[in-house]
Structure formats: structure tokens, C-alpha cells
Design an enzyme around this catalytic site. Sequence first.
Site, PDB file in Angstrom:
ATOM      1  N   ASP A  77       0.811  -1.226   0.000  1.00 25.44           N
ATOM      2  CA  ASP A  77       0.000   0.000   0.000  1.00 25.44           C
ATOM      3  C   ASP A  77       0.841   1.271   0.000  1.00 25.44           C
ATOM      4  O   ASP A  77       0.433   2.303   0.532  1.00 25.44           O
ATOM      5  CB  ASP A  77      -0.968   0.024   1.204  1.00 25.44           C
ATOM      6  CG  ASP A  77      -1.893  -1.168   1.205  1.00 25.44           C
ATOM      7  OD1 ASP A  77      -2.256  -1.624   0.102  1.00 25.44           O
ATOM      8  OD2 ASP A  77      -2.254  -1.645   2.297  1.00 25.44           O
ATOM      9  N   LYS A 118       1.945   2.114  -5.058  1.00 25.73           N
ATOM     10  CA  LYS A 118       2.490   1.526  -6.300  1.00 25.73           C
ATOM     11  C   LYS A 118       1.579   1.830  -7.486  1.00 25.73           C
ATOM     12  O   LYS A 118       2.054   2.157  -8.571  1.00 25.73           O
ATOM     13  CB  LYS A 118       2.646  -0.007  -6.137  1.00 25.73           C
ATOM     14  CG  LYS A 118       3.628  -0.407  -5.059  1.00 25.73           C
ATOM     15  CD  LYS A 118       3.676  -1.902  -4.860  1.00 25.73           C
ATOM     16  CE  LYS A 118       2.403  -2.484  -4.294  1.00 25.73           C
ATOM     17  NZ  LYS A 118       2.109  -2.110  -2.891  1.00 25.73           N
ATOM     18  N   GLY A 157      -4.539  -4.208  -3.831  1.00 20.73           N
ATOM     19  CA  GLY A 157      -5.531  -3.170  -4.122  1.00 20.73           C
ATOM     20  C   GLY A 157      -4.753  -1.934  -4.492  1.00 20.73           C
ATOM     21  O   GLY A 157      -4.112  -1.330  -3.640  1.00 20.73           O
ATOM     22  N   HIS A 158      -4.721  -1.610  -5.769  1.00 20.10           N
ATOM     23  CA  HIS A 158      -3.923  -0.480  -6.250  1.00 20.10           C
ATOM     24  C   HIS A 158      -4.864   0.637  -6.683  1.00 20.10           C
ATOM     25  O   HIS A 158      -5.681   0.453  -7.582  1.00 20.10           O
ATOM     26  CB  HIS A 158      -3.018  -0.928  -7.409  1.00 20.10           C
ATOM     27  CG  HIS A 158      -2.022  -1.970  -7.001  1.00 20.10           C
ATOM     28  ND1 HIS A 158      -1.171  -2.575  -7.879  1.00 20.10           N
ATOM     29  CD2 HIS A 158      -1.729  -2.502  -5.788  1.00 20.10           C
ATOM     30  CE1 HIS A 158      -0.399  -3.440  -7.219  1.00 20.10           C
ATOM     31  NE2 HIS A 158      -0.737  -3.415  -5.955  1.00 20.10           N
TER      32      HIS A 158
END
Length: 431
Positions: free
Chosen positions: A13, A16, A40-41
Site C-alpha cells: 500500500d 504503487k 488493491g492499487h
Amino acid sequence: MANVVIIGAQWGDEGKGKVVDIYTQFADDVVRFQGGNNAGHTLVVGDEKVILHLIPSGILHAGKRCVIGNGVVLDPEVFIREITNLKAAGYLKDDSALILSESLHLIMPYHKRIDLAREAKSGHKKIGTTGRGIGPAYEDKTGRRGIRLMDLLDPKAFARKLKDALEEKNLILEHLLGDKPFTFEEIYDEYMVYAETLRIYAADTSLLLHQDMKAGKKLLFEGAQGTLLDIDHGTYPFVTSSSTCAGGACTGTGVSPREIHEVIGISKAYATRVGSGPFPTELEDETGDALRNAGREFGSTTGRPRRCGWFDAVVARYAVRVNGLSGIALTKLDVLSGLEAVKICTGYTFEGKVLDEIPAQLEVIEKCRPIYEEMPGWEGDITTAKSLDELPENARNYINRVEELCGAPIVLVSVGPRRDETIILRNPFEG
Ligand code: GDP
Ligand code: IMO
Ligand code: MG
């Protein structure tokens, strides 16, 4: 010509997704190489927020090729939902822009049920997984009994492998974990429907990436999770089940280490961790709460509040070493604005001794106390800064000190979630 690997330098987190979205303009192909939809991006484009779990963060740029490599574990249901949502939002107009390795392993319904049931049974020892079946899917891969995308595309092979798998998984579910078994038909029928959607995306992605490199195209490898969650180099067993470090980019795609020119580590200007496990600079006080609120530190995958703490230069130096970082992208600097003082952890104490490297033994890391260096904070909104000169002097001093302590140059500073809230100091694609 440069191929660049982006990895998380902390516990995931780090931002990225945002950095990959920025760098995609300089690349031709964006490639995921490990993990799955535990990631989760978050990308912010204008006023729109997009969270991607599986599909590379390059997908919002038309004309780029997005590849999901052999090292990823793919949940077909999540993949199909993600492409459906992207298409509804006007992205992915050309299906040929997205390619799946035919060798990647599939996350099956029993992986998810086993993951959740094991965690529920583990009490205080639980890892705090995302519950997406990641660990059980990688166990099957390493145990040489996994089901790959190429198997799904061959109904006979799929039926045979699923039957074998269920013999074992149902025993585990019913007798070890006290959970419900699966019938062959329920999974077979569901997955045969997925197969028809997935078929058009499957290819030999290692070959394709080689052909692209030969044609002079630039590759951007998008890591998921972070260095301290690596199965080998993280705070084991409180890790994920894949190689999140730079080396994973090669095994997870079939691209040689000789083809990688730069490795950029993404690090927040402070630190967060979600899930269980040691976190030496964790702040369980109002400052931790202030960082969580200012940084909106709630998981993009599970919504869990992230644990927050000061920047840890021991962790950063470790990330520089095990990934061979050629640069660091420092994100979320804006979140520190308004604090009277900011602290950087420069080392640890353990039983009266000073440590300047992260110890390998979990029992030791858990007892490490941070040694802090304190610096004066800064005031005001820095999200509009377009160069380092536009930042308050104390913020610049902080960046310089972080760089000095990490031993790798800072190549990008992110001062807000949006694309234009970014200061690029050196472009890794231009060497
Ligand atoms: P990832 O998993 O490494 O891609 O990171 P996440 O997307 O899970 O979490 C990073 C969060 O921080 C996201 O909500 C981003 O929109 C946000 N973000 C990224 N860079 C910055 C920044 O410089 N400042 C602020 N305030 N937010 C940022
Ligand atoms: P991105 O790519 C932060 C953590 C989980 C748990 C551990 C194992 O968004 O940075 P898993 O479900 O992988 O078996 O869980 O790893 N974890 C993450 N933490 N960011 C992530 O991804 C993570 N993916 C997994 O919270 O502690
Ligand atoms: Mg994330």
C-alpha cells in the site's frame, strides 16, 4: 531502452498503483508478476478513483499492453468482474491490450474457503490474510497439484485435475477445518463458463514479452504487496505467499534478470501495515490516528484500518539491499504536513544492543525498540508543489535525510493522490 521493476519497499500500500500509472506514459507494456487480488492499487484520474486488484495499473492508458504473468494467481470471477467494470467505465476498448499467461495458476473456490476457515481457527496466531485464497493457491502451485489457465482451457484436463483436487480439499475442509465440502459439478460448471471469457486473453506471455523487448519496447513490471511481505525476505510467517521482491519479476514472467535495468522501490514518507506481524515503528496513539486520518489509511481490498507509524530507515535500507533499488519513489509526503515534529527510525535496540539491520528472527524483531531522530515538521498544503524548490525547507530537509539514511536516490516525490501531484526528479526509463 529500459525495463523497470516497481516494488513496494515496506508492507504494501505504498502507492504503487499511482506510481505505475504515472510511469506507464514512458512504457509500452505493464506487467504484473506475482500476488493476486489480495492487492488493491488505487489510481486517481481527475475526480475518478479506480481500484485495481488484478489488472495492471497501466490499463487506464490506451495503446499500452497489460500482461498478467505466470507468477500471478488469478481468481477468474474477480478478473471477469474487473474487466466488466473497466469496460463499463470506458476503458479496455481493445481486448488484445490485455494478456494472461496460460501458465498462471488459478484460485479455486476451495482455496478461498480454506484460507478463511484456517484464519478463523488460528485465533491470536492468525496472519490477518485478505481471505482471497492466495496462500492455499500458492501452496498447490508449489505442491505441484495446482490448476493452471491452460488446464481450464482444456475441459478434459480440467475435469481430471479438479476431481483429484477435490478428493484432498474436501477431506481438509470437512475433517480438519469443520467446513462445507464442494461438489464437482458446482465448480466445474462455474469454471467452464469462465473458461469461455478467459480464452481470448490467454497466451505464452514470456514469449510475447521477449518479442516486444526485441522490437525495442519498454517494460514496466508492477509489483504487488511489499518487501517485508515477501515469502522469503519478509517478516515470516506474517507475509504473503509470493516473491514480492524484485527477483519475483523474473520468475513471475520468464524475463531474464539481464533484461532489468532499473528497480524502483515505492515507500511512504511514513509507514503502514495491514494484518498481523511485527511493525517496530507502529504508533498506537494519537499521532498514529492522525496519520491514519490524514492519509486515509483504510485498506483498498478489505477496508481494514491500516496500522500506522514513523518512517523506518532500517526497513528502507533492507529494501534497497534485497531489491537492489536504483531509486526510491517517496509517496504521501503531504500527509506529514502540519505535524510539529517528524521522526525517522535509524536503528533498533534489542536487549541493550543497537541493531542497524533488521533481524531475521521474528521473536527478535517483535522486541526491537526504534531509535528515533527527530526533525522539525512543516505547515501548509504542499499538494500543488511542482518541484522540490516549492516545498517548505523542513520538508526538503526531511527528504534529504531519508535519502541519506536509505542509501538510494529519491527519484520521485508524491504529494497527493492525483497524477499531477507528483514531482519527478529522474525518469528511470531514460536511465
Ligand atoms: P498500492 O497498493 O501500493 O497501490 O497503494 P494503495 O492504493 O493500496 O494505497 C495508497 C493510497 O494512497 C491510495 O488511496 C492512493 O490514492 C493514495 N496516494 C498515493 N500517493 C499519495 C500521495 O502522495 N498523497 C496522498 N495523500 N495519497 C496518496
Ligand atoms: P498491495 O499490492 C498490504 C497482507 C495481508 C496479510 C498478509 C497475507 O495493495 O500493496 P494474503 O491475503 O496475501 O495471504 O495476506 O499480507 N497483504 C497486504 N497488505 N497491501 C497488500 O497489497 C497486501 N496483500 C496482502 O494483510 O497481512
Ligand atoms: Mg494496496
